[in-house]
Design a protein around this motif. Structure first.
Motif: not given
Length: 508
Positions: A345-350, A405-407, A409-417, A435-438
């Motif tokens: 689950l952690s690996l798939l969701s990041g 969670l991994r982003g 689906n609709s892209g990573c979000k830059r703003s936290q939360g 922690k939306p994106c590494a």
């Protein structure tokens, strides 16, 4: 006095220099402490002096410390070894059982083996091959989907091996499954909490479970770390509490004695209740008043004053199976498969850790927010437990959850939360997106974006940069669903997992 004033003045004038100075002092102090520990180990087990050159301490846990050492071979070359020094207070039977697990089941199929064992009085040192490995958290968001598939396949190989011998590891987690990314090598380690199935082939595990319960309660409160892995459970949790969910665990056919825990976070509050094994109502008197909140949606003062119930040999918070959290007396190898499911689950969701809770009932409530309250209640009945929940919590779609969670689906979000917009069940998602994106991934996305509308935080991601995460097959989520089966009797086994279509083109 003058030196103190000068140092204080220097701190004010050059804050960065002062910070570096204090950091160096702390590092020197730590190195000095490790050096003393190494000297003490040489004194405690003098046989080591002529065989190994201990380089550094690479791990420290509740029951042991692990050191990196080199051994001089006859060829003149040096070989790296891992020396696990078990604390003198460890139960002798527990130490012997751990050694037997390593010698009987270890050495193949990604299970750590043992080379030597040294003993002097009550000090025991187990010598194992050293596998240089990556930190799970450091590489989590840089792994390709294919690497994740190989990782899980090799984890199941290790679990199939130990389960064949009737060994229940009881503490499966990333820091106990070493991974060398470059060499593609894996090793399941740390059998300090292992127990045997009724038909176990490890003779010493048949009686090891009767060891002192004090060791278990210590383990519950102090996180163990092996081979230098950081204790990731101190990081911010990846769940969001449902404000009105209240959970109550009831032991059937027994007089109840309710204890309570209340977890408060920045966002919301969740109440949980657990019922322990006792006869409080029978013995009720002026000093032991009866509980009057049974089967209600509140927690009485009597319950609030009672201590928390702790499950023996529970493993690591966040990875405990429902049957462990509900104190089910009959626990099988299925608890290791649940833990493997949480890793998947952690690996798939990041997100890691995916779950984090201060007590077992809060952990159960978190599981409900992913797997559903009705499903959890129904599964608990199958192993003789009754769970009462004051609100119906729907089951989450695992693909939707992981993609959000991994982003992917609709892209990573830059703003936290900020969580990408999606289904109507978003409010029940068991996480906080902190922690939306590494940073590395986000940097690449910024450089490679084609366009970015003003005020819009969504970034376009090229398919070539997704490392296969834009094409995760349904088989992945089908396997995850089978691993996170709330009923241990029907949960997929390691042998079955290896034969799952998700691994159809990987050779055993």
């Amino acid at each position: 006095m003058m030196e103190t004033m000068l140092e204080s003045h220097r701190d004010e004038q050059h804050p960065h220099q002062a910070e570096d100075f204090h950091r160096k002092l702390e590092q020197n102090s730590k190195l000095s402490g490790i050096k003393k520990d190494i000297e003490k180990l040489y004194e405690a087990v003098p046989q080591l002096v002529n065989v190994f050159k201990i380089k550094e301490k690479i791990g420290e846990g509740t029951f042991s410390s692990v050191y990196l050492a080199t051994a001089q071979l006859q060829t003149g070359l040096e070989e790296k070894m891992a020396l696990k020094h078990l604390i003198p207070t460890s139960h002798p039977l527990r130490i012997a059982a751990e050694l037997q697990c390593l010698t009987v089941a270890g050495g193949q199929d990604n299970v750590m083996g043992v080379k030597y064992c040294f003993r002097k009085n009550d000090h025991v040192v187990i010598v194992m091959p050293y596998l240089e490995h990556e930190s799970f958290l450091d590489i989590l968001n840089s792994l390709s989907f294919e690497e994740v598939r190989e990782y899980m396949f090799n984890l199941f190989k290790a679990l199939r091996r130990i389960h064949h011998f009737g060994i229940v590891h009881r503490d499966v987690k990333p820091s106990n499954f070493l991974y060398n990314r470059q060499l593609k090598k894996y090793a399941l380690v740390d059998f300090g909490l292992a127990q045997g199935t009724p038909d176990t082939k490890i003779e010493l595990l048949k009686t090891a479970h009767s060891e002192d319960q004090q060791e278990d309660s210590v383990h519950h409160s102090v996180q163990r770390s092996v081979f230098g892995e950081r204790n990731f459970n101190v990081y911010s949790s990846t769940y969001q509490e449902n404000s009105s969910t209240k959970v109550k665990l009831i032991k059937q056919a027994k007089v109840i004695d309710v204890s309570s825990r209340k977890l408060v976070t920045k966002k919301k509050i969740i109440f949980t209740k657990t019922v322990s094994n006792g006869a409080a109502r029978k013995a009720a008197g002026p000093l032991n008043p009866p509980c009057d909140c049974y089967a209600t949606d509140r927690v009485c003062s009597v319950c609030l004053s009672r201590p928390q119930q702790v499950a023996p040999r529970a493993g690591t918070p966040g990875f405990r199976a429902p049957e462990v959290l509900t104190k089910c007396p009959t626990q099988t190898t299925a608890i290791d498969m649940w833990s493997a499911g949480i890793i998947f689950l952690s690996l798939l969701s990041g997100r890691y850790p995916f779950f984090k809770a201060s007590d077992d009932l809060t952990a159960l409530a978190q599981i409900m927010t992913v797997r559903g309250s009705r499903e959890t209640i129904q599964a608990a009945r199958t192993f003789g437990k009754s769970v009462v929940c004051t609100q119906v919590v729907p089951t989450q779609n695992l693909r939707t959850l992981c993609e959000k969670l991994r982003g992917t689906n609709s892209g990573c979000k830059r703003s936290q939360g900020e969580v990408p917009k999606g289904s109507e069940n978003d409010s029940a998602l068991p996480f906080a997106v902190d922690k939306p994106c590494a940073p590395e991934a986000l940097g690449k996305q910024i450089q490679q974006r084609k366009s970015l509308k003003e005020g819009d935080s969504a970034l376009e991601i090229k398919a070539t940069d997704m490392k296969g995460w834009d094409q995760v097959p349904d088989e992945a989520y089908d396997l995850l669903d089978k691993l996170l089966d709330l009923n241990p009797a029907t949960r997929v086994t390691a042998k079955e997992a290896l034969l799952h279509p998700f691994f159809k083109d990987i050779r055993l």
